[in-house]
Design a protein around this motif. Sequence first.
Motif, PDB file in Angstrom:
ATOM      1  N   THR A  28      33.756   0.320   0.913  1.00 33.95           N
ATOM      2  CA  THR A  28      34.977   0.080   1.692  1.00 33.95           C
ATOM      3  C   THR A  28      34.811  -1.092   2.654  1.00 33.95           C
ATOM      4  O   THR A  28      35.769  -1.495   3.302  1.00 33.95           O
ATOM      5  N   GLU A  29      33.587  -1.624   2.744  1.00 34.93           N
ATOM      6  CA  GLU A  29      33.309  -2.790   3.586  1.00 34.93           C
ATOM      7  C   GLU A  29      32.384  -3.745   2.832  1.00 34.93           C
ATOM      8  O   GLU A  29      31.558  -3.318   2.033  1.00 34.93           O
ATOM      9  N   PHE A  30      32.560  -5.019   3.112  1.00 34.49           N
ATOM     10  CA  PHE A  30      31.720  -6.040   2.490  1.00 34.49           C
ATOM     11  C   PHE A  30      30.914  -6.762   3.552  1.00 34.49           C
ATOM     12  O   PHE A  30      31.263  -6.754   4.745  1.00 34.49           O
ATOM     13  N   VAL A  31      29.841  -7.409   3.092  1.00 31.71           N
ATOM     14  CA  VAL A  31      29.021  -8.248   3.967  1.00 31.71           C
ATOM     15  C   VAL A  31      29.182  -9.693   3.510  1.00 31.71           C
ATOM     16  O   VAL A  31      28.863 -10.029   2.374  1.00 31.71           O
ATOM     17  N   LEU A  32      29.707 -10.533   4.409  1.00 29.02           N
ATOM     18  CA  LEU A  32      29.852 -11.959   4.102  1.00 29.02           C
ATOM     19  C   LEU A  32      28.561 -12.668   4.498  1.00 29.02           C
ATOM     20  O   LEU A  32      28.237 -12.759   5.682  1.00 29.02           O
ATOM     21  N   MET A  33      27.821 -13.170   3.529  1.00 32.86           N
ATOM     22  CA  MET A  33      26.526 -13.779   3.802  1.00 32.86           C
ATOM     23  C   MET A  33      26.640 -15.142   4.476  1.00 32.86           C
ATOM     24  O   MET A  33      25.696 -15.606   5.104  1.00 32.86           O
ATOM     25  N   GLY A  34      27.778 -15.796   4.337  1.00 32.01           N
ATOM     26  CA  GLY A  34      27.992 -17.075   5.023  1.00 32.01           C
ATOM     27  C   GLY A  34      27.411 -18.255   4.258  1.00 32.01           C
ATOM     28  O   GLY A  34      27.052 -18.161   3.087  1.00 32.01           O
ATOM     29  N   LEU A  35      27.304 -19.382   4.965  1.00 32.51           N
ATOM     30  CA  LEU A  35      26.806 -20.602   4.340  1.00 32.51           C
ATOM     31  C   LEU A  35      25.294 -20.585   4.155  1.00 32.51           C
ATOM     32  O   LEU A  35      24.767 -21.117   3.186  1.00 32.51           O
ATOM     33  N   THR A  36      24.588 -19.994   5.108  1.00 32.97           N
ATOM     34  CA  THR A  36      23.129 -19.957   5.045  1.00 32.97           C
ATOM     35  C   THR A  36      22.626 -18.747   5.814  1.00 32.97           C
ATOM     36  O   THR A  36      23.301 -18.251   6.726  1.00 32.97           O
ATOM     37  N   ASP A  37      21.429 -18.273   5.449  1.00 30.00           N
ATOM     38  CA  ASP A  37      20.830 -17.143   6.164  1.00 30.00           C
ATOM     39  C   ASP A  37      19.738 -17.600   7.142  1.00 30.00           C
ATOM     40  O   ASP A  37      19.031 -16.772   7.713  1.00 30.00           O
ATOM     41  N   ARG A  38      19.600 -18.900   7.326  1.00 25.21           N
ATOM     42  CA  ARG A  38      18.584 -19.424   8.250  1.00 25.21           C
ATOM     43  C   ARG A  38      19.069 -19.292   9.688  1.00 25.21           C
ATOM     44  O   ARG A  38      20.080 -19.880  10.077  1.00 25.21           O
ATOM     45  N   ALA A  39      18.336 -18.509  10.488  1.00 25.57           N
ATOM     46  CA  ALA A  39      18.763 -18.174  11.845  1.00 25.57           C
ATOM     47  C   ALA A  39      18.872 -19.407  12.744  1.00 25.57           C
ATOM     48  O   ALA A  39      19.771 -19.495  13.594  1.00 25.57           O
ATOM     49  N   GLU A  40      17.964 -20.386  12.547  1.00 26.87           N
ATOM     50  CA  GLU A  40      17.955 -21.554  13.435  1.00 26.87           C
ATOM     51  C   GLU A  40      19.167 -22.465  13.220  1.00 26.87           C
ATOM     52  O   GLU A  40      19.457 -23.338  14.055  1.00 26.87           O
ATOM     53  N   LEU A  41      19.905 -22.265  12.109  1.00 26.61           N
ATOM     54  CA  LEU A  41      21.061 -23.120  11.821  1.00 26.61           C
ATOM     55  C   LEU A  41      22.384 -22.500  12.269  1.00 26.61           C
ATOM     56  O   LEU A  41      23.417 -23.171  12.239  1.00 26.61           O
ATOM     57  N   GLN A  42      22.347 -21.233  12.674  1.00 25.90           N
ATOM     58  CA  GLN A  42      23.595 -20.540  12.979  1.00 25.90           C
ATOM     59  C   GLN A  42      24.342 -21.171  14.156  1.00 25.90           C
ATOM     60  O   GLN A  42      25.548 -21.433  14.067  1.00 25.90           O
ATOM     61  N   LEU A  43      23.665 -21.431  15.260  1.00 28.86           N
ATOM     62  CA  LEU A  43      24.329 -22.014  16.432  1.00 28.86           C
ATOM     63  C   LEU A  43      24.799 -23.443  16.174  1.00 28.86           C
ATOM     64  O   LEU A  43      25.954 -23.776  16.490  1.00 28.86           O
ATOM     65  N   PRO A  44      23.958 -24.332  15.605  1.00 27.57           N
ATOM     66  CA  PRO A  44      24.456 -25.679  15.291  1.00 27.57           C
ATOM     67  C   PRO A  44      25.667 -25.670  14.361  1.00 27.57           C
ATOM     68  O   PRO A  44      26.625 -26.418  14.565  1.00 27.57           O
ATOM     69  N   LEU A  45      25.635 -24.800  13.341  1.00 28.57           N
ATOM     70  CA  LEU A  45      26.775 -24.726  12.427  1.00 28.57           C
ATOM     71  C   LEU A  45      28.015 -24.195  13.136  1.00 28.57           C
ATOM     72  O   LEU A  45      29.140 -24.650  12.873  1.00 28.57           O
ATOM     73  N   PHE A  46      27.812 -23.229  14.032  1.00 23.53           N
ATOM     74  CA  PHE A  46      28.949 -22.722  14.816  1.00 23.53           C
ATOM     75  C   PHE A  46      29.610 -23.843  15.601  1.00 23.53           C
ATOM     76  O   PHE A  46      30.844 -23.979  15.603  1.00 23.53           O
ATOM     77  N   LEU A  47      28.815 -24.671  16.270  1.00 24.68           N
ATOM     78  CA  LEU A  47      29.363 -25.754  17.081  1.00 24.68           C
ATOM     79  C   LEU A  47      30.077 -26.789  16.218  1.00 24.68           C
ATOM     80  O   LEU A  47      31.166 -27.268  16.569  1.00 24.68           O
ATOM     81  N   VAL A  48      29.471 -27.113  15.085  1.00 25.51           N
ATOM     82  CA  VAL A  48      30.077 -28.111  14.189  1.00 25.51           C
ATOM     83  C   VAL A  48      31.433 -27.621  13.682  1.00 25.51           C
ATOM     84  O   VAL A  48      32.446 -28.347  13.762  1.00 25.51           O
ATOM     85  N   PHE A  49      31.480 -26.391  13.190  1.00 21.93           N
ATOM     86  CA  PHE A  49      32.723 -25.895  12.604  1.00 21.93           C
ATOM     87  C   PHE A  49      33.751 -25.517  13.671  1.00 21.93           C
ATOM     88  O   PHE A  49      34.957 -25.526  13.389  1.00 21.93           O
ATOM     89  N   LEU A  50      33.302 -25.204  14.862  1.00 22.38           N
ATOM     90  CA  LEU A  50      34.245 -24.987  15.963  1.00 22.38           C
ATOM     91  C   LEU A  50      34.974 -26.288  16.292  1.00 22.38           C
ATOM     92  O   LEU A  50      36.206 -26.303  16.457  1.00 22.38           O
ATOM     93  N   VAL A  51      34.223 -27.385  16.384  1.00 21.14           N
ATOM     94  CA  VAL A  51      34.832 -28.695  16.659  1.00 21.14           C
ATOM     95  C   VAL A  51      35.789 -29.072  15.526  1.00 21.14           C
ATOM     96  O   VAL A  51      36.909 -29.545  15.765  1.00 21.14           O
ATOM     97  N   ILE A  52      35.354 -28.848  14.278  1.00 23.32           N
ATOM     98  CA  ILE A  52      36.216 -29.164  13.125  1.00 23.32           C
ATOM     99  C   ILE A  52      37.509 -28.354  13.181  1.00 23.32           C
ATOM    100  O   ILE A  52      38.609 -28.885  12.956  1.00 23.32           O
ATOM    101  N   TYR A  53      37.387 -27.067  13.516  1.00 21.22           N
ATOM    102  CA  TYR A  53      38.575 -26.210  13.555  1.00 21.22           C
ATOM    103  C   TYR A  53      39.538 -26.641  14.660  1.00 21.22           C
ATOM    104  O   TYR A  53      40.758 -26.704  14.449  1.00 21.22           O
ATOM    105  N   LEU A  54      38.995 -26.954  15.829  1.00 20.90           N
ATOM    106  CA  LEU A  54      39.848 -27.384  16.941  1.00 20.90           C
ATOM    107  C   LEU A  54      40.569 -28.691  16.612  1.00 20.90           C
ATOM    108  O   LEU A  54      41.762 -28.846  16.900  1.00 20.90           O
ATOM    109  N   ILE A  55      39.854 -29.633  15.986  1.00 18.44           N
ATOM    110  CA  ILE A  55      40.480 -30.900  15.608  1.00 18.44           C
ATOM    111  C   ILE A  55      41.530 -30.666  14.523  1.00 18.44           C
ATOM    112  O   ILE A  55      42.615 -31.282  14.539  1.00 18.44           O
TER     113      ILE A  55
END
Length: 325
Positions: A28-55
């Motif tokens: 009844t629930e799914f797990v979205l694995m995302g673009l990558t499972d590397r922990a060190e990339l999560q915050l940089p990717l968040f910032l990049v895609f946040l800026v892209i979304y806002l623009i």
Amino acid sequence: MQTRDERILDLGVIRWSEYVKENETLVTEFVLMGLTDRAELQLPLFLVFLVIYLITMLGNLGLIALIWKDPHLHTPMYLFLGSLAFADACTSSSVTPKMLMNFLSNNHMISIYDCMAQFYFFSSSATTECFLLVVMAYDRYVAICNPLLYQMVMSKSLCIQLIGVSYVISFLHSMIHITLLFRLTFCRSNIIQYFYCEILQLFKISCTDPTMNILLVLIASALIQIFTFMTIIVSYTCVLFAILKKKSEKGRSKAFSTCSAHLLSVSLFYGTLFFMYVRPGSGPGENQDKMYSLFYTIIIPLLNPFIYSLRNKEVTGALRRIMNR
């Protein structure tokens, strides 16, 4: 010794217990694995895609507001462009917010109903974009090939009807897919190796045979994408011949500028959609599919307002007038 009736009763109890056990394990629930499972990339990717979304939201909603505010832009071409900007904003908003949340959270769960809703809104807005690009190509065809009849042919009521039909077809198309998705059950795995609820990924983890669904996706995608793409190509071929016949260098340059922007957007959008849905499973791999999906869900909605605006003197002029006020 058990009687025949007792044996039948015991067999029924066993089968019912197996049925209950099987249904208790239905996902009844799914797990979205995302673009990558590397922990060190999560915050940089968040910032990049946040800026892209806002623009993306600023560009598309800003373009809608600009068209709404400036009377010089109250023409069919910009009515369609505003509708396209709204579809792009919906496409990005159906995918990006959940992806941003998953970058910062360890819980990547999404309920089956939220998953279906995400795919529905994405599919509706992306399909609407296909038909709006056709409508915009037809608008350019009439404007350049039959300029004297333009005001008569492209009336306000016809423009509204064309936009309305684009949305209605898109909603119905997506509803058919969602209805058939609910016939599937998920019990083997709840892991989606993607950053959003992409329909082909759901087929991979289905316990029910998804052949009917896959066939529908292939047929619907081929019909919609090939029909709309070929219509656009035919329209712009006629436009190209009409432009080459123009004696005015200024008029020819303006027509080329407008049509080249439209064709660039069409090429980017359809190129990635063809590889994903008209030829599913024939691509080079899952990571490549993610890149295609990333392009038409996030990058193209970011680029479209700039593709259509930066080389458009009427839009830049309207922006200057608004800023001067």
